[in-house]
Design an enzyme around this catalytic site. Structure first.
Site: not given
Length: 383
Positions: A81-82, A85, A139
């Site tokens: 997930h990071e 980003h 997100e």
């Protein structure tokens, strides 16, 4: 910013765990759209449940969030997930907008130089690297990219919804006060568990046999420092977050060999602008606040006196007090089936049963089969 973040939080002193997270992160990053970035993965020495990333490929997870994962696949889902980003340039886009906003302040210095002496410290905090808040669309995209990366390298995405469920349980147990920082900076854009389950269904793939590695992961947590005592940095963040306080330069440091965090600040009052300095020092399991402030126009005269006063704080030399150890995780393999209450009676922990349930991601009334590896907490709670 990486050296500043490493100094602010500290890097968790476990080379094996650091190498483990780096290996997993590198594998995920290699499967991303930006495999050639100089990726860096760090476990920071912070009990807060948190993970974040900086543009350029710097990804951080706290020891606090590591303690709450229950499988390697769960850790991988957050790393992915990071990474998402970063690859989607979410942080870089927000930083660019903030930098543009700073241009107006810098231009003001040219027109009115006295602005710099009064408000220049505000600009130093404008980046807000650690507390960038992502939009709903960001997100969704990061979740989708995390799903993509973890499945590309063979991990079971069905572990991903369990992370969101665990974070939700922490929030509920805290009555709104114990919200994980990872949720405050990653606002929930809706039912993320449901959306990931939809992605799993839409993929049309059978993930049975995909990598989970529950026991292998939790065994790496044996001995992990778990203390949730407030640190000087936590106390400083809370102070600077008060309404009416404008932070200035902040840093972690030491005072008399004791852990400390300090910052300058400004505060608007009915009597005008105040300027001050605050230092938080950890001493004998307590956090002491050393505070000095004065009128803005007197700040230059008193600043050194404030600094000298804070630096005079003394060190404890009593060895019986210095030998106190923090609470740590300990792993126990069940020799017979039992529920969590029975486990806690046999292997007591100095934390509540509800918190123990969240940490192990089990329900209080669930019967756990023999051979299950559970986390317990050993050590004395913070005074």
């Amino acid at each position: 910013a990486d050296p500043e973040i490493s100094a602010m939080f500290g890097i968790y002193d476990d080379p094996g765990l650091q190498q483990y997270v780096t290996r997993l992160g590198d594998s995920l990053a290699a499967s991303s759209e930006r495999p050639n970035l100089p990726w860096t993965f760090r476990v920071v020495d912070d009990p807060i449940v948190n993970a974040f990333a900086l543009p350029g490929g710097f990804v951080y997870v706290s020891r606090g969030i590591m303690a709450h994962f229950n499988s390697e696949a769960q850790l991988v889902s957050v790393l992915g997930h990071e990474i998402g980003h970063v690859t989607a340039r979410h942080s870089a886009s927000q930083m660019s907008e903030q930098q543009l906003a700073q241009i107006g302040l810098v231009a003001g210095y040219v027109v009115a130089p006295d602005v710099a002496s009064r408000y220049g410290f505000i600009a130093q905090q404008a980046m807000g690297l650690l507390f960038l808040k992502f939009s709903r669309d960001d997100e969704r995209q990061a979740d989708m990219l995390g799903f993509r990366y973890m499945t590309r390298v063979g991990y079971d995405p069905r572990e991903m919804p369990d992370v969101f469920a665990m974070l939700g349980r922490i929030t509920e147990a805290g009555g709104g006060r114990g919200v994980p920082l990872w949720l405050s900076t990653h606002p929930d854009p809706g039912d993320r568990e449901e959306r990931i389950n939809t992605l799993i269904a839409q993929s049309g793939r059978n993930f049975s046999g995909s990598t989970v590695r529950r026991e292998q992961y939790v065994r790496r947590l044996d001995g992990l420092v778990l203390t949730e005592a407030v640190s000087p940095r936590d106390a400083l963040s809370e102070f600077l977050g008060q309404e009416g306080i404008t932070p200035g330069q902040a840093r972690t440091t030491s005072v008399g060999g004791l852990p400390a965090a300090e910052a300058t600040f400004a505060a608007e009052t009915n009597d005008g602008l105040l300027r001050g300095a605050v230092t938080f020092v950890e001493y004998d399991a307590n956090i002491y606040r050393l505070l000095g402030f004065t009128l803005d126009e007197r700040w230059t005269s008193y600043r050194q006196a404030f600094a000298s006063s804070a630096a005079s704080f003394g060190r404890l030399t009593d060895q019986s007090a210095l030998s106190v150890q923090p609470m740590r995780l300990q792993l126990v393999a069940l020799d017979r089936a039992m529920n969590l209450e029975q486990f806690n009676q046999r292997y007591p922990s100095p934390i509540s049963l509800d918190v123990l349930a969240i940490m192990n991601q089990v329900e209080l009334d669930s019967t756990l089969p023999a051979g299950t590896v559970l986390k317990r907490v050993v050590g004395e709670p913070a005074r």
